[in-house]
Scaffold this motif. Structure first.
Motif, PDB file in Angstrom:
ATOM      1  N   GLN A   1     -12.201   5.402  17.369  1.00  0.00           N
ATOM      2  CA  GLN A   1     -13.465   5.391  18.108  1.00  0.00           C
ATOM      3  C   GLN A   1     -14.491   4.519  17.400  1.00  0.00           C
ATOM      4  OE1 GLN A   1     -15.080   9.289  18.646  1.00  0.00           O
ATOM      5  NE2 GLN A   1     -16.944   8.592  19.681  1.00  0.00           N
ATOM      6  N   LYS A   2     -15.277   3.798  18.189  1.00  0.00           N
ATOM      7  CA  LYS A   2     -16.379   3.013  17.626  1.00  0.00           C
ATOM      8  C   LYS A   2     -17.663   3.832  17.619  1.00  0.00           C
ATOM      9  CE  LYS A   2     -14.637  -1.569  18.867  1.00  0.00           C
ATOM     10  NZ  LYS A   2     -14.930  -2.838  19.571  1.00  0.00           N
ATOM     11  N   HIS A   3     -18.522   3.521  16.649  1.00  0.00           N
ATOM     12  CA  HIS A   3     -19.790   4.228  16.512  1.00  0.00           C
ATOM     13  C   HIS A   3     -20.928   3.218  16.447  1.00  0.00           C
ATOM     14  CE1 HIS A   3     -17.845   8.121  15.577  1.00  0.00           C
ATOM     15  NE2 HIS A   3     -16.921   7.358  15.014  1.00  0.00           N
TER      16      HIS A   3
ATOM     17  N   ASN B   1      -8.197   4.573   1.671  1.00  0.00           N
ATOM     18  CA  ASN B   1      -7.814   5.942   1.347  1.00  0.00           C
ATOM     19  C   ASN B   1      -8.817   6.544   0.367  1.00  0.00           C
ATOM     20  OD1 ASN B   1      -5.996   8.217   1.457  1.00  0.00           O
ATOM     21  ND2 ASN B   1      -5.457   7.735  -0.658  1.00  0.00           N
ATOM     22  N   ALA B   2      -9.562   7.546   0.814  1.00  0.00           N
ATOM     23  CA  ALA B   2     -10.492   8.323  -0.024  1.00  0.00           C
ATOM     24  C   ALA B   2     -11.703   7.527  -0.496  1.00  0.00           C
ATOM     25  CB  ALA B   2      -9.765   8.929  -1.230  1.00  0.00           C
ATOM     26  N   VAL B   3     -11.870   6.314  -0.006  1.00  0.00           N
ATOM     27  CA  VAL B   3     -13.022   5.472  -0.344  1.00  0.00           C
ATOM     28  C   VAL B   3     -13.481   4.810   0.956  1.00  0.00           C
ATOM     29  CG1 VAL B   3     -13.852   3.550  -1.745  1.00  0.00           C
ATOM     30  CG2 VAL B   3     -12.079   5.046  -2.642  1.00  0.00           C
TER      31      VAL B   3
ATOM     32  N   ILE C   1       0.829  -1.212   0.000  1.00  0.00           N
ATOM     33  CA  ILE C   1       0.000   0.000   0.000  1.00  0.00           C
ATOM     34  C   ILE C   1       0.863   1.260   0.000  1.00  0.00           C
ATOM     35  CG2 ILE C   1      -2.022  -1.103   0.993  1.00  0.00           C
ATOM     36  CD1 ILE C   1      -1.273   0.062   3.695  1.00  0.00           C
ATOM     37  N   SER C   2       2.114   1.151   0.475  1.00  0.00           N
ATOM     38  CA  SER C   2       3.003   2.324   0.425  1.00  0.00           C
ATOM     39  C   SER C   2       3.365   2.691  -1.008  1.00  0.00           C
ATOM     40  CB  SER C   2       4.275   2.053   1.226  1.00  0.00           C
ATOM     41  OG  SER C   2       5.145   1.161   0.548  1.00  0.00           O
ATOM     42  N   LYS C   3       3.215   1.739  -1.929  1.00  0.00           N
ATOM     43  CA  LYS C   3       3.554   1.974  -3.332  1.00  0.00           C
ATOM     44  C   LYS C   3       2.362   2.485  -4.155  1.00  0.00           C
ATOM     45  CE  LYS C   3       7.782   0.324  -2.937  1.00  0.00           C
ATOM     46  NZ  LYS C   3       8.966   1.203  -3.056  1.00  0.00           N
ATOM     47  N   LEU C   4       1.161   2.451  -3.565  1.00  0.00           N
ATOM     48  CA  LEU C   4      -0.035   2.790  -4.323  1.00  0.00           C
ATOM     49  C   LEU C   4      -0.328   4.287  -4.269  1.00  0.00           C
ATOM     50  CD1 LEU C   4      -2.399  -0.111  -3.182  1.00  0.00           C
ATOM     51  CD2 LEU C   4      -0.827  -0.070  -5.134  1.00  0.00           C
ATOM     52  N   VAL C   5      -0.634   4.861  -5.420  1.00  0.00           N
ATOM     53  CA  VAL C   5      -1.066   6.257  -5.514  1.00  0.00           C
ATOM     54  C   VAL C   5      -2.509   6.258  -6.016  1.00  0.00           C
ATOM     55  CG1 VAL C   5      -0.712   8.479  -6.637  1.00  0.00           C
ATOM     56  CG2 VAL C   5       1.273   7.065  -6.014  1.00  0.00           C
ATOM     57  N   GLY C   6      -3.396   6.922  -5.280  1.00  0.00           N
ATOM     58  CA  GLY C   6      -4.790   6.983  -5.722  1.00  0.00           C
ATOM     59  C   GLY C   6      -5.750   6.750  -4.584  1.00  0.00           C
ATOM     60  N   SER C   7      -6.953   6.316  -4.924  1.00  0.00           N
ATOM     61  CA  SER C   7      -7.999   6.052  -3.938  1.00  0.00           C
ATOM     62  C   SER C   7      -8.220   4.551  -3.839  1.00  0.00           C
ATOM     63  CB  SER C   7      -9.292   6.758  -4.339  1.00  0.00           C
ATOM     64  OG  SER C   7      -9.695   6.354  -5.633  1.00  0.00           O
ATOM     65  N   TYR C   8      -8.481   4.075  -2.621  1.00  0.00           N
ATOM     66  CA  TYR C   8      -8.667   2.640  -2.500  1.00  0.00           C
ATOM     67  C   TYR C   8      -9.337   2.256  -1.178  1.00  0.00           C
ATOM     68  CZ  TYR C   8      -4.166   3.407  -0.105  1.00  0.00           C
ATOM     69  OH  TYR C   8      -3.164   3.900   0.687  1.00  0.00           O
ATOM     70  N   ALA C   9     -10.156   1.219  -1.275  1.00  0.00           N
ATOM     71  CA  ALA C   9     -10.564   0.413  -0.135  1.00  0.00           C
ATOM     72  C   ALA C   9     -10.205  -1.005  -0.566  1.00  0.00           C
ATOM     73  CB  ALA C   9     -12.047   0.548   0.145  1.00  0.00           C
ATOM     74  N   ILE C  10      -9.340  -1.660   0.192  1.00  0.00           N
ATOM     75  CA  ILE C  10      -8.749  -2.929  -0.237  1.00  0.00           C
ATOM     76  C   ILE C  10      -8.985  -4.000   0.814  1.00  0.00           C
ATOM     77  CG2 ILE C  10      -6.568  -4.129  -0.752  1.00  0.00           C
ATOM     78  CD1 ILE C  10      -5.456  -1.385  -1.650  1.00  0.00           C
ATOM     79  N   LEU C  11      -9.368  -5.188   0.359  1.00  0.00           N
ATOM     80  CA  LEU C  11      -9.359  -6.401   1.186  1.00  0.00           C
ATOM     81  C   LEU C  11      -8.554  -7.460   0.451  1.00  0.00           C
ATOM     82  CD1 LEU C  11     -13.098  -6.764   2.360  1.00  0.00           C
ATOM     83  CD2 LEU C  11     -11.209  -5.654   3.571  1.00  0.00           C
TER      84      LEU C  11
ATOM     85  N   TYR D   1     -15.375   3.398  11.485  1.00  0.00           N
ATOM     86  CA  TYR D   1     -15.305   3.988  10.142  1.00  0.00           C
ATOM     87  C   TYR D   1     -13.851   4.414   9.923  1.00  0.00           C
ATOM     88  CZ  TYR D   1     -20.404   4.193  10.434  1.00  0.00           C
ATOM     89  OH  TYR D   1     -21.729   3.872  10.565  1.00  0.00           O
ATOM     90  N   LEU D   2     -13.137   3.696   9.091  1.00  0.00           N
ATOM     91  CA  LEU D   2     -11.722   3.973   8.895  1.00  0.00           C
ATOM     92  C   LEU D   2     -11.514   5.348   8.275  1.00  0.00           C
ATOM     93  CD1 LEU D   2     -10.289   0.591   7.533  1.00  0.00           C
ATOM     94  CD2 LEU D   2     -10.351   1.421   9.893  1.00  0.00           C
ATOM     95  N   ASP D   3     -10.485   6.043   8.740  1.00  0.00           N
ATOM     96  CA  ASP D   3     -10.065   7.292   8.127  1.00  0.00           C
ATOM     97  C   ASP D   3      -9.038   7.003   7.039  1.00  0.00           C
ATOM     98  OD1 ASP D   3     -11.656   8.881   9.753  1.00  0.00           O
ATOM     99  OD2 ASP D   3     -10.106   9.086  11.294  1.00  0.00           O
TER     100      ASP D   3
END
Length: 603
Positions: free
Chosen positions: A233-235, A175-177, A150-160, A207-209
């Motif tokens: 924090q949990k919601h 990141n951004a998604v 993930i340190s090599k990735l540029v852009g927006s992502y939600a990854i599993l 909710y991940l930042d």
């Protein structure tokens, strides 16, 4: 508007993933897939089209016992909707699902191919799983390999990611998604890109930042940022799925107005880059020999087309005309063989527009569809297609679909202007800079929304509305009037400001509301003069402008913008909220207005 679901536990994994994906159907998708792993056994299924196709493929498959699973619904950005391009994507021993876009995927892909990696798909996502496995072979530590990936990735992502290298684990990053994580009382872990799939399984969630990442096992969720462990924090999770789909908004239309900032990013993904416009979906050859653009649409899509006509002529310097599809199909039109015939439709099923497209194709014209729904009738019929990527729009009165139509057409204008060498590099960069600024412009300011809510009570009576504007703000005035008509049932008309004195001004009195669009960057003084004529006749004026207007009865101040299209989109949001709040005060069902349907498939 892709969707992600993940699960670690002992329940039937297939049913949890499929039911989760079903909750995300409303966002829209063109393919779907699921991967489950128990021990070192991985099963993967993919299907194009509706989720029922994936359900059919997996009907005889069971996945009882402890394991991990990931699922995905895809809205294509790289590569056509095919099973190969559907998620999850496979490496040698791992699977990945991903929302967003990897901007530097081509560079990563080139490096991996030099290392001998073979790619199956056309997607940006596939580089993630191969990069992960490359680093895992080097480091012999799956989590460190994921961290390096993930340190090599540029852009927006939600990854599993799931992998045989860590059979009880899901690796995640955001990141951004959106990405949401929850645990139940038994330590089972659930992932999703939206609230609704998690309701009924967990009570509270994280909710991940942006830039958060980590790994999860049964009973364990480790979250990191900047290589340090954190405890977000949990919601509490909503308990009503329909409320979760609306994400706390009163109506889907309201939610979709707020979503416009996000879908603007989706629309531009992979298309606006390095100061230019790129469309993988079309070939520049479709513009060869073209000396005219014909735009054809109905309703809101017609207003998007009318807006684009100003841009085609001003920016791309090409003759452009706009046709109402219901009229075009019966007028025995004279068709220029050198025309590019562009149809615009949210659903791709609009009967009049579809028939107009057939007429153009039968006449031998080149055709292009600007549409939101893949595999729709219009998409299948048109010679060329650009999808707007708005996701499913549940509110009958269109908001984010209109936004993405205008944006997409603006990008086509710039693409053509670049082909025709009309714009200098600096001019093109300025235009793309304005495009890239739109997600910020489209963000709804809560203070602005509250002001509109408060002043909406002034507009519940009277004998009608005039919406007026010049240039591209004339079709925006038409659209503002249409929004109000559709959901409030109040009489409203849109006019070109300069036409007021040619008849309509006879209606002006204290019981007529005029909504005046006064952008700083487009014919401000001319429009101001027209509004002064209305104020002189005791007309009630609501001015929308970045500049104070002393004769207005109500005033909504917009921000100072460098580009007139930034002003266009900011005023568009104001008009949408204005119609919404008046309709709510009148007690109407905003999402399902009377006498209207979302897709008009009959004449």
């Amino acid at each position: 508007m892709c969707g992600i679901v993940g699960y670690i536990g002992s329940k039937e994994k297939k049913s949890i993933i499929l039911s989760g994906l079903k909750e995300l159907e409303y966002r829209g998708y063109d393919s779907s897939g699921i991967a489950t792993m128990s021990g070192e056994k991985i099963d993967c299924f993919k299907a194009v089209g509706k989720l029922s196709n994936l359900e059919e493929k997996t009907k005889n498959f069971t996945s009882d016992g402890f394991g991990v699973a990931i699922g995905h619904t895809r809205w294509a950005t790289h590569g056509k909707p095919t099973e190969i391009n559907a998620h999850p994507h496979l490496g040698e021993y791992s699977f990945v699902t991903h929302n967003g876009i990897i901007e530097n995927y081509q560079e990563i892909k080139d490096e991996l191919e030099k290392d001998g990696v073979n790619f199956l798909s056309q997607t940006d996502t596939e580089v993630i799983v191969h990069l992960f496995e490359k680093f895992n072979e080097e480091l012999k530590d799956p989590f460190k390999a994921f961290e390096k990936t993930i340190s090599k990735l540029v852009g927006s992502y939600a990854i599993l990611i799931i992998s045989k290298a860590a059979g009880d684990t899901i690796f995640f990053a955001k990141n951004a998604v959106p990405m949401i994580i929850g645990q139940d009382d038994n330590g089972e872990v659930f992932f999703s890109s939206s609230d609704a799939p998690l309701i009924g399984y967990v009570k509270d969630v994280v909710y991940l930042d942006d830039k958060m990442y980590g790994y999860a096992k049964k009973g364990v969720v480790e979250i990191y940022k900047n290589h340090k462990t954190i405890k977000p924090q949990k919601h509490a999770l909503p308990t009503d799925r329909s409320y979760a789909q609306k994400e706390g908004f009163r109506f889907f239309m309201e939610k979709e107005i707020y979503e416009q900032s996000t879908v603007a990013t989706e629309t531009m993904m992979g298309r606006v880059k390095n100061g230019t416009i790129k469309f993988d979906e079309i070939s520049p050859e479709i513009f060869d020999g073209i000396d005219e653009i014909v735009l054809c649409a109905c309703g809101t899509s017609y207003h998007a087309a009318l807006t684009a006509s100003y841009l085609f002529e001003r920016v791309a310097k090409i003759r452009t005309k706009v046709e109402i599809a219901s009229e075009f199909r019966y007028k025995e039109p004279f068709l220029n063989k050198n025309s590019l015939f562009i149809v615009v439709s949210q659903s791709g099923e609009t009967a009049d527009t579809l028939e107009a497209l057939k007429i153009a194709k039968d006449a031998g014209l080149k055709t292009l569809a600007i549409c939101n729904v893949d595999n729709s009738s219009m998409v299948r019929l048109a010679g060329n297609v650009i999808l707007t990527r708005a996701g499913i729009e549940k509110g009958v009165a269109s908001t984010k679909a209109f936004t993405t139509q205008v944006m997409t057409l603006w990008m086509v204008v710039l693409y053509l202007a670049n082909l025709r060498k009309i714009l200098s590099n600096d001019e093109l960069k300025n235009e793309t800079k304005a495009l890239l600024n739109l997600p910020k412009v489209l963000e709804v300011d809560p203070k602005l929304h509250e002001k509109i809510r408060r002043i909406s009570k002034h507009y519940l009576h009277g004998h009608g509305f005039f919406f007026i504007g010049r240039d591209v703000f004339y079709p925006l005035a038409l659209e503002g009037a249409l929004k109000l008509k559709e959901i409030s049932y109040l009489h409203a008309e849109g006019y070109a400001s300069g036409e007021m004195k040619h008849g309509p001004i006879a209606l002006v009195d204290e019981g007529l509301f005029t909504i005046a669009l006064l952008p700083k960057n487009t014919l401000y003084e001319k429009t101001k003069s027209n509004v002064e004529e209305i104020a002189a006749r005791d007309g009630f004026v609501l001015a929308i402008s970045p500049l104070e207007f002393e004769l207005s009865d109500d005033f909504i101040k917009t921000s100072e913008q460098e580009h007139f299209m930034s002003e266009f989109f900011e005023m568009m949001v104001v008009l949408q909220l204005f119609a919404l709040e008046i309709s709510i005060r009148l007690g109407n069902d905003v999402d399902m207005p009377r006498n209207l349907a979302k897709s008009v498939t009959v004449e």
